[in-house]
Design a protein around this motif. Structure first.
Motif, mmCIF file in Angstrom:
data_model
loop_
_atom_site.group_PDB
_atom_site.id
_atom_site.type_symbol
_atom_site.label_atom_id
_atom_site.label_comp_id
_atom_site.label_asym_id
_atom_site.label_seq_id
_atom_site.Cartn_x
_atom_site.Cartn_y
_atom_site.Cartn_z
ATOM 1 N N UNK A 1 0.833 -1.204 0.000
ATOM 2 C CA UNK A 1 0.000 0.000 0.000
ATOM 3 C C UNK A 1 0.872 1.260 0.000
ATOM 4 N N UNK A 2 1.925 1.244 0.834
ATOM 5 C CA UNK A 2 2.815 2.396 0.898
ATOM 6 C C UNK A 2 3.484 2.676 -0.436
ATOM 7 N N UNK A 3 3.896 1.590 -1.099
ATOM 8 C CA UNK A 3 4.536 1.768 -2.393
ATOM 9 C C UNK A 3 3.553 2.309 -3.434
ATOM 10 N N UNK A 4 2.335 1.787 -3.404
ATOM 11 C CA UNK A 4 1.332 2.239 -4.370
ATOM 12 C C UNK A 4 1.037 3.729 -4.193
ATOM 13 N N UNK A 5 0.964 4.171 -2.943
ATOM 14 C CA UNK A 5 0.715 5.592 -2.683
ATOM 15 C C UNK A 5 1.844 6.448 -3.261
ATOM 16 N N UNK A 6 3.089 6.016 -3.063
ATOM 17 C CA UNK A 6 4.214 6.809 -3.563
ATOM 18 C C UNK A 6 4.261 6.792 -5.095
ATOM 19 N N UNK A 7 4.060 5.635 -5.700
ATOM 20 C CA UNK A 7 4.092 5.543 -7.160
ATOM 21 C C UNK A 7 3.002 6.443 -7.765
ATOM 22 N N UNK A 8 1.817 6.420 -7.172
ATOM 23 C CA UNK A 8 0.729 7.256 -7.678
ATOM 24 C C UNK A 8 1.068 8.735 -7.541
ATOM 25 N N UNK A 9 1.632 9.112 -6.405
ATOM 26 C CA UNK A 9 2.039 10.503 -6.200
ATOM 27 C C UNK A 9 3.129 10.897 -7.196
ATOM 28 N N UNK A 10 4.109 10.023 -7.364
ATOM 29 C CA UNK A 10 5.189 10.277 -8.319
ATOM 30 C C UNK A 10 4.628 10.494 -9.723
ATOM 31 N N UNK A 11 3.749 9.606 -10.154
ATOM 32 C CA UNK A 11 3.218 9.686 -11.510
ATOM 33 C C UNK A 11 2.360 10.932 -11.714
ATOM 34 N N UNK A 12 1.579 11.274 -10.705
ATOM 35 C CA UNK A 12 0.761 12.481 -10.811
ATOM 36 C C UNK A 12 1.651 13.715 -10.933
ATOM 37 N N UNK A 13 2.716 13.750 -10.132
ATOM 38 C CA UNK A 13 3.635 14.882 -10.165
ATOM 39 C C UNK A 13 4.362 14.951 -11.498
ATOM 40 N N UNK A 14 4.887 13.798 -11.951
ATOM 41 C CA UNK A 14 5.629 13.763 -13.212
ATOM 42 C C UNK A 14 4.722 14.048 -14.401
ATOM 43 N N UNK A 15 3.481 13.579 -14.337
ATOM 44 C CA UNK A 15 2.559 13.751 -15.443
ATOM 45 C C UNK A 15 2.215 15.198 -15.726
ATOM 46 N N UNK A 16 2.410 16.049 -14.745
ATOM 47 C CA UNK A 16 2.133 17.471 -14.942
ATOM 48 C C UNK A 16 3.281 18.198 -15.631
ATOM 49 N N UNK A 17 4.410 17.519 -15.819
ATOM 50 C CA UNK A 17 5.597 18.154 -16.381
ATOM 51 C C UNK A 17 5.787 17.782 -17.844
ATOM 52 N N UNK B 1 15.663 0.221 -25.544
ATOM 53 C CA UNK B 1 14.575 -0.537 -26.168
ATOM 54 C C UNK B 1 13.896 -1.479 -25.177
ATOM 55 N N UNK B 2 12.563 -1.403 -25.113
ATOM 56 C CA UNK B 2 11.791 -2.286 -24.257
ATOM 57 C C UNK B 2 11.688 -1.865 -22.807
ATOM 58 N N UNK B 3 12.348 -0.797 -22.419
ATOM 59 C CA UNK B 3 12.289 -0.365 -21.027
ATOM 60 C C UNK B 3 10.921 0.249 -20.732
ATOM 61 N N UNK B 4 10.288 -0.158 -19.625
ATOM 62 C CA UNK B 4 8.983 0.432 -19.294
ATOM 63 C C UNK B 4 9.088 1.951 -19.178
ATOM 64 N N UNK B 5 8.107 2.630 -19.708
ATOM 65 C CA UNK B 5 8.159 4.094 -19.702
ATOM 66 C C UNK B 5 7.643 4.631 -18.380
ATOM 67 N N UNK B 6 8.474 5.360 -17.700
ATOM 68 C CA UNK B 6 8.083 6.079 -16.490
ATOM 69 C C UNK B 6 9.144 7.152 -16.258
ATOM 70 N N UNK B 7 8.748 8.353 -15.942
ATOM 71 C CA UNK B 7 9.729 9.377 -15.595
ATOM 72 C C UNK B 7 10.536 8.847 -14.413
ATOM 73 N N UNK B 8 11.844 8.781 -14.574
ATOM 74 C CA UNK B 8 12.678 8.111 -13.570
ATOM 75 C C UNK B 8 12.848 8.942 -12.310
ATOM 76 N N UNK B 9 12.952 10.244 -12.474
ATOM 77 C CA UNK B 9 13.242 11.095 -11.327
ATOM 78 C C UNK B 9 11.960 11.659 -10.727
ATOM 79 N N UNK B 10 11.944 11.765 -9.407
ATOM 80 C CA UNK B 10 10.856 12.468 -8.741
ATOM 81 C C UNK B 10 10.943 13.942 -9.098
ATOM 82 N N UNK B 11 9.850 14.517 -9.552
ATOM 83 C CA UNK B 11 9.855 15.889 -10.071
ATOM 84 C C UNK B 11 9.182 16.887 -9.136
ATOM 85 N N UNK B 12 8.892 16.464 -7.926
ATOM 86 C CA UNK B 12 8.235 17.376 -6.989
ATOM 87 C C UNK B 12 9.191 18.271 -6.232
ATOM 88 N N UNK B 13 10.477 18.095 -6.455
ATOM 89 C CA UNK B 13 11.471 18.947 -5.801
ATOM 90 C C UNK B 13 12.219 18.224 -4.707
#
Length: 533
Positions: free
Chosen positions: A468-484, A499-511
């Motif tokens: 649950x803790x991980x899901x909360x952080x991943x969701x927060x990360x994605x929401x933050x990154x998705x705005x950039x 090639x073939x690497x799952x797409x996700x912004x690697x760095x946390x972008x919330x500061x």
């Protein structure tokens, strides 16, 4: 039966690994660091290619936990080169007496978690087996080079090297025809440094890059006294800015007139640092229209230095915005292409097909004859260092396979399903890309050390993130990154270069400051995203 039993094993002897070794050893733990290199330094051991240097100001790319350690080292200039940086990290290792607990020339091959004992069994390429309670990964976010990219590489009759595996003895370029593949931050440093040493230089360019001029100034005693007097300021400021640098966003685009915006951009540009990217206007990362205005400002500066319309088209980006890729600093890089011995070879629409004994063949069949090929082709960033190790967690699950499906972490500090595996410089933390690395790595190393201290004080032996803790952080990360704009631009920042690497912004972008506070708040709440046993 294991050859060695430890409380903690640290993978890597770079910026994070040295500090983690020091912190855990100060707690009285039996701890040892392992590194494939022959010496300390991490990134600054491996990347000894021509022109390698800081693009963070040297006086903030330092450890801040020990006043004597900070004050007893002086930098020669604002942006020193690799040799000086490597000497600094050796100074750190010697001052803290770390070498006695580091095993060099040793690569970690596998790490398997034993659910019955709550411990890890680690094996190395030298045949060692280590039984350890904790595995702390300090492998670096750019340490898994993209090397095997082109058919025929092993057939090349000349010298072929990747920049991150550049030979210590260097390469004699006299009389040589040299090809550089790649024009990111590393390629730029190489090209601008060797252009006057080679007979012919061909630079194979796929994606043009925005670049900012570096204003590198020498430091005398007064300069050293100036930055050393600011140690306490740096301790308070750096961990709380957006990117871990001394400067931060202070202006709002809409509150300034067009003339004021221009004046501010000119002022920052003249400073010759990464500030235009990391601390001019935060809207750069979110608003396409504002990003385009700032991008055009940078393009204008680059066009003024190039004399050829073909070079302008090839070297200046137009299809993505300034700041959505890693921004390099450069020293007369653009002017290099005006030299008679330098040729820019476009490969976006005519890519490299293969390497043959004579050189590089493009898709159209043209042969570029070369004596030396330097591959500045980047890294499998954030994940590659760990996915190249066979790491097995609960129920035999494989981190390589898990991250091959979906790149997930809990605050970049742990991964659900891998108890007592503590991580630095992995995805979903600022240290994956958007940070002055010493700022973020020091914080992560300290957080890990304090988590271990907490466990010892409370009689706990195993820590693991909750699902649950991980899901909360991943969701927060994605929401933050998705705005950039990072999420909308193909680059290594979101794994698009692999090639073939799952797409996700690697760095946390919330500061950096927000990330630091989130991790500290989680710990203060009894490590609410984690479970212990």
């Amino acid at each position: 039966m294991a050859d060695t039993t430890l409380d903690a094993l640290v993978i890597g002897a770079g910026v994070a690994g040295l500090y983690e070794l020091h912190l855990l050893r100060e707690q009285g733990l039996s701890v040892r660091a392992y590194d494939a290199a022959s010496g300390v330094g991490g990134t600054w051991y491996w990347n000894r290619y021509p022109g390698a240097k800081f693009d963070s100001e040297a006086y903030i790319y330092q450890y801040l936990f020990d006043e004597d350690l900070y004050r007893n080292w002086s930098w020669s200039c604002r942006f020193p080169g690799q040799e000086e940086i490597e000497r600094w990290l050796n100074y750190v290792a010697d001052t803290l007496d770390l070498r006695r607990d580091i095993q060099f020339d040793t690569r970690i091959d596998s790490a398997v978690f034993n659910e019955d004992t709550g411990r890890w069994l680690v094996t190395t390429d030298t045949g060692d087996t280590i039984d350890t309670q904790y595995v702390v990964t300090c492998c670096g976010m750019l340490s898994a080079p993209m090397t095997d990219l082109f058919p025929g590489q092993n057939d090349f009759a000349g010298t072929l090297v990747h920049t991150s595996r550049y030979p210590k003895e260097g390469i004699d370029f006299a009389g040589k025809r040299v090809g550089v593949i790649g024009n990111g931050a590393t390629g730029i440093q190489v090209v601008q440094t060797i252009a006057d040493q080679v007979t012919e230089l061909e630079v194979f360019i796929r994606t043009p890059q925005y670049a900012l001029p570096m204003k590198n100034t020498p430091y005398g005693p007064e300069d050293v006294a100036w930055y050393q007097s600011r140690l306490e300021e740096f301790r308070q400021n750096l961990p709380n800015t957006f990117t871990g640098f001394e400067y931060d966003f202070t202006d709002t685009w809409e509150e300034l007139t067009p003339d004021q915006r221009r004046e501010r951009l000119e002022e920052i540009y003249a400073g010759g640092s990464l500030q235009l990217w990391l601390a001019s206007f935060s809207e750069l990362f979110f608003d396409p229209a504002i990003a385009e205005e700032i991008s055009e400002f940078v393009r204008e500066k680059m066009r003024a230095r190039l004399k050829d319309s073909d070079l302008i088209e090839l070297l200046i980006p137009t299809d993505y915005s300034f700041g959505s890729h890693r921004v390099p600093l450069e020293s007369d890089y653009l002017e290099v292409y005006h030299r008679d011995n330098v040729t820019a070879v476009p490969v976006r629409n005519n890519p490299i097909a293969r390497i043959v004994p004579e050189g590089i063949v493009l898709e159209d069949g043209s042969l570029h004859e070369l004596d030396v090929i330097i591959m500045a082709t980047g890294f499998d960033a954030g994940t590659g260092a760990l996915t190249r190790i066979d790491i097995r967690g609960r129920d035999g699950r494989s981190l390589t396979e898990d991250w091959g499906r979906d790149i997930r972490t809990t605050m970049g500090l742990m991964v659900h399903g891998y108890p007592n595996l503590l991580t630095t410089a992995v995805p979903l933390a600022p240290s994956a890309a958007l940070c002055n690395m010493t700022t973020c790595l020091q914080h992560q190393a300290e957080w890990i050390s304090e988590a271990v201290r907490y466990m010892r004080a409370h009689g706990k032996s195993v820590i693991e993130p909750t699902a649950e803790g991980e899901e909360v952080w991943v969701a927060h990360h994605d929401e933050t990154a998705g705005a950039t704009l990072f999420s909308r631009t193909d680059s290594w920042y979101n794994g698009a270069n692999v090639p073939g690497k799952p797409r996700r912004v690697l760095s946390y972008t919330g500061g950096v400051g927000a990330y630091r506070q989130a991790t500290l708040d989680d710990a203060a709440a009894g490590y609410k995203s984690f479970q212990f046993s």
